[in-house]
Write an enzyme that holds these catalytic residues in place. Structure first.
Site, short mmCIF file in Angstrom:
data_model
loop_
_atom_site.label_atom_id
_atom_site.label_comp_id
_atom_site.label_asym_id
_atom_site.label_seq_id
_atom_site.Cartn_x
_atom_site.Cartn_y
_atom_site.Cartn_z
N ASP A 347 0.80 -1.16 0.00
CA ASP A 347 0.08 0.00 0.00
C ASP A 347 0.93 1.25 0.01
O ASP A 347 1.96 1.18 0.74
CB ASP A 347 -0.98 -0.04 1.05
CG ASP A 347 -1.68 1.36 1.46
OD1 ASP A 347 -2.69 1.46 0.51
OD2 ASP A 347 -1.54 1.86 2.27
N GLU A 383 1.70 -0.61 -4.98
CA GLU A 383 0.77 0.37 -5.35
C GLU A 383 1.48 1.98 -5.63
O GLU A 383 2.05 2.35 -4.63
CB GLU A 383 -0.20 0.72 -4.13
CG GLU A 383 -1.36 2.00 -4.61
CD GLU A 383 -2.02 2.16 -3.41
OE1 GLU A 383 -3.53 2.60 -3.56
OE2 GLU A 383 -1.94 2.23 -2.28
#
Length: 708
Positions: A347, A383
């Site tokens: 993330d 990401e």
């Protein structure tokens, strides 16, 4: 009196060896560290750790074993202006805890100051409100479970939420719905196998915290991007570990992984190493902040009371510090070696690349991953953005990494809502985004292609709403992305108009066909194959209810869509042409003079430079040459596949699309038609000759296989 031996500074955390447990905690700033043991009644026993070696406080307790709850109290300087926040009145979780019992009970005692006076000092004891770390048993019968190591080019990812996927399934026993055991249930595994996905990418399962502000509004941190334990499976997803407090969630998680592996399905974890649940300078003291604040967090240089934040959550992990880097790498290795996971999706990964302020692809974290013999061998997905300056880094990660390709998502959405001028970029995205990855020697597998994910509209909602409808979140509809590149197909939300419903179904199938037949690695968001809706809410991060959960009863009506999706995945699996390991080069192949790829206008003529840059939306045909696959198979032999034509009609109206001349094939059969909800895989018997016109309804993809 509890007897304590010197023990060892390695490994960090609580390590049970069959006769006792070694406790080890890093803190450079501490003057003294107390280990706090809790019995079943909550009574606390404090023990000074007797040794400090290499900045690690440690001790060994004989006869202390699995199920023992514990925490730490760290004595040291409290000087926020200098970045130091030690306070022995705050019970602290072990950063290396393998299991955590209980949840944060929000109270002023968790904070270092009195509410309303941030400069005050609060010495109230936080122990009654803080979860406990738990000693676990490391022993588990894996029954010869080994890594599946499915190559990326053969991978189809299914992004899933442990609870949201299983909590409403009527054929899963109620006592395990919404848990790791629920995900491992044969009914759930049968669904995944039927689809043909090869990996589940689980939204955060590291122990996380529900924000007090959300709980006050009757909401929760459903998505889980608020980690407090980087080694501990979240206890709220355990069918028993969250209640008995003895670390059973670890065994349950391992059993889930073993069951999925037995079914040929890999497990990828969505991990949040960019920040923790302790928030900014006004957040609670739960663990890292009270142990060694400047080691674990990036602080503002000219005022260390405050936290450098590129995550939008209040803090950022200090990846410039050796101890934070060790924590991160130890955690990754633990999940691979001990929990048998197959990869990670990071993330806001750009935050991990920030050595100073800019994003640096040569940051220490990437160096450590690249040389690590364990972590470098699993699937690594970035990401590739954060919320800081210069944080959008699609295409900017090192060769070992793959990336969520946000540009793929945006371009494909634009194509199917009829945006002009996107054909050139669509061609690049469809072929694996060579403009982003080829220059670094990376392959099409560097691109994780997706159209929907947990963050944003579901696929059903993408074709049903022009605007987000997030009122349930209680933020005045200000949260969530406002520019969704969606089109409601003629009505906002639910409608009884049969024509709109039919067109929406066609558009959903066209999105799926585009995704699953593009070069790169496809990722499906859970429930898209079931027509899942969030009723226009594109930010259900706080909605742990039927707004975000899959409605398996309603999904029965979407059986044709499920079959269609499975048929596309099967077509992809059967034909290596759709999952090439190298980019197309446009060179002629064989005697016909046909190139490995060719693009045509709706009249069957090759695309010109002017066609690629035209402002109006138009039909597009691509020829994929099954004789032009450059890479060999596992035995070194050339791979030869069927050849295909893919006809894209993003127009709202039907169009007659002319097939190219006989150089590319004399006869063709339709194998996918997104206007036909029953056709994905089995081909129509009628053949179509070269140069013939094919009627393509509006918003459709038609896939034809060359017969000869």
């Amino acid at each position: 009196m509890v007897r304590v031996w010197p023990g060892s500074a390695y490994p960090l955390g609580a390590t049970y060896d069959g006769g006792g447990t070694n406790f080890a905690l890093f803190s450079e700033v501490a003057d003294r560290v107390e280990l706090c043991l809790f019995d079943d009644s909550g009574r606390e026993t404090r023990i000074d750790l007797p040794e400090r070696e290499a900045l690690v406080w440690h001790g060994y307790l004989p006869r202390v074993g699995p199920g023992q709850r514990y925490g730490y109290r760290v004595h040291g300087p409290y000087d926020p202006a200098a970045g130091l926040r030690c306070n022995p009145n705050k019970l602290l979780l072990d950063p290396y805890a393998k299991a955590i019992d209980g949840a944060v009970e929000w109270n002023e005692a968790l904070f270092s100051y009195r509410f309303g006076d941030p400069d005050s000092v609060n010495d109230d004891d936080s122990a009654p409100y803080t979860p406990r770390s738990v000693v676990i048993s490391p022993f588990f019968d894996w029954e010869n479970d080994t890594p599946l190591r499915i190559p990326f080019h053969q991978t189809v990812i299914y992004e899933a939420h442990v609870k949201g996927l299983t909590i409403n399934h009527p054929r899963i026993p109620e006592d395990v719905r919404g848990t790791y055991s629920g995900l491992a249930h044969p009914v759930m595994i049968d669904h995944l196998k039927r689809l043909g996905v090869t990996a589940v990418e689980l939204m955060p399962v590291h122990q996380f915290v529900h924000d007090g502000g959300l709980l006050d509004r009757g909401l929760s941190n459903y998505w889980g991007y608020n980690t407090i334990g980087f080694f501990a499976p979240h206890n709220g997803y355990s069918s028993f570990g969250g209640d008995d407090g003895h670390g059973g969630q670890v065994q349950e998680f391992k059993a889930m992984v073993k069951a999925l592996h037995r079914a040929g399905i890999e497990v990828i974890l969505d991990v949040v190493y960019n920040h923790t649940a302790e928030g900014n300078h006004l957040g609670p003291t739960l663990s890292f902040r009270g142990i060694d604040n400047p080691a674990y967090y990036r602080l503002v240089d000219d005022d260390k009371r405050f936290y450098y934040d590129t995550t939008g959550t209040g803090n950022s992990l200090n990846v410039r510090h050796h101890e934070s880097l060790r924590l991160l790498m130890d955690s990754l290795r633990y999940w691979v070696n001990e929990m048998h996971v197959d990869g990670f999706r990071f993330d806001l990964a750009a935050t991990l690349a920030r050595e100073f302020h800019e994003v640096d692809r040569l940051a220490a974290f990437f160096d450590l991953v690249n040389q690590d013999p364990v972590v470098s061998q699993v699937k690594l997905i970035a990401e590739p953005w954060d919320v800081g300056d210069g944080g959008y880094q699609v295409g900017g990660f090192p060769p070992l990494w793959t990336e969520w390709n946000g540009k793929y998502r945006d371009t494909v959405r634009d194509l199917w809502r009829g945006e002009p001028g996107v054909l050139g970029e669509f061609a690049s995205r469809f072929t694996g985004s060579p403009d982003l990855y080829e220059i670094d020697g990376r392959r099409p597998i560097a691109s994780i292609n997706f159209i929907t994910a947990h963050d944003g509209f579901t696929l059903h909602d993408l074709v049903s709403y022009n605007e987000k409808h997030n009122d349930a979140n209680g933020e005045g509809d200000r949260d969530g992305e406002s520019h969704n590149r969606s089109w409601n197909t003629g009505a906002e939300g639910p409608t009884d108009d049969a024509d709109i419903v039919a067109l929406r179904g066609r558009r959903v199938r066209s999105f799926l066909a585009t995704l699953l037949l593009s070069q790169g690695v496809p990722m499906i968001c859970h429930g898209d194959e079931l027509g899942r809706t969030q009723r226009g809410n594109n930010n259900v991060y706080c909605q742990d209810n039927d707004l975000s959960w899959i409605d398996w009863t309603a999904a029965r009506d979407e059986e044709p869509l499920t079959r269609f999706t499975a048929g596309l995945i099967r077509l992809r699996a059967e034909h290596p042409l759709f999952r090439r390991r190298r980019f197309f080069d446009g060179r002629p192949v064989g005697d016909s003079g046909a190139t490995d790829i060719a693009w045509f206008r709706g009249d069957g003529e090759p695309m010109t430079d002017g066609d690629w840059t035209a402002d109006d939306a138009r039909t597009l045909t691509v020829f994929l040459n099954g004789e032009g696959i450059p890479e060999p198979d596992a035995l070194g032999d050339q791979i030869v596949d069927d050849s295909f034509l893919l006809l894209f009609n993003p127009l709202l109206d039907a169009a007659a699309v002319t097939l190219p001349d006989e150089r590319y094939g004399r006869s063709w059969q339709v194998v996918v038609d997104t206007a036909d909800p029953l056709l994905a895989g089995p081909e129509r018997t009628a053949s179509i000759k070269a140069g013939a016109a094919v009627e393509a309804p509006g918003q459709t993809v038609i896939v034809l296989r060359r017969v000869y």
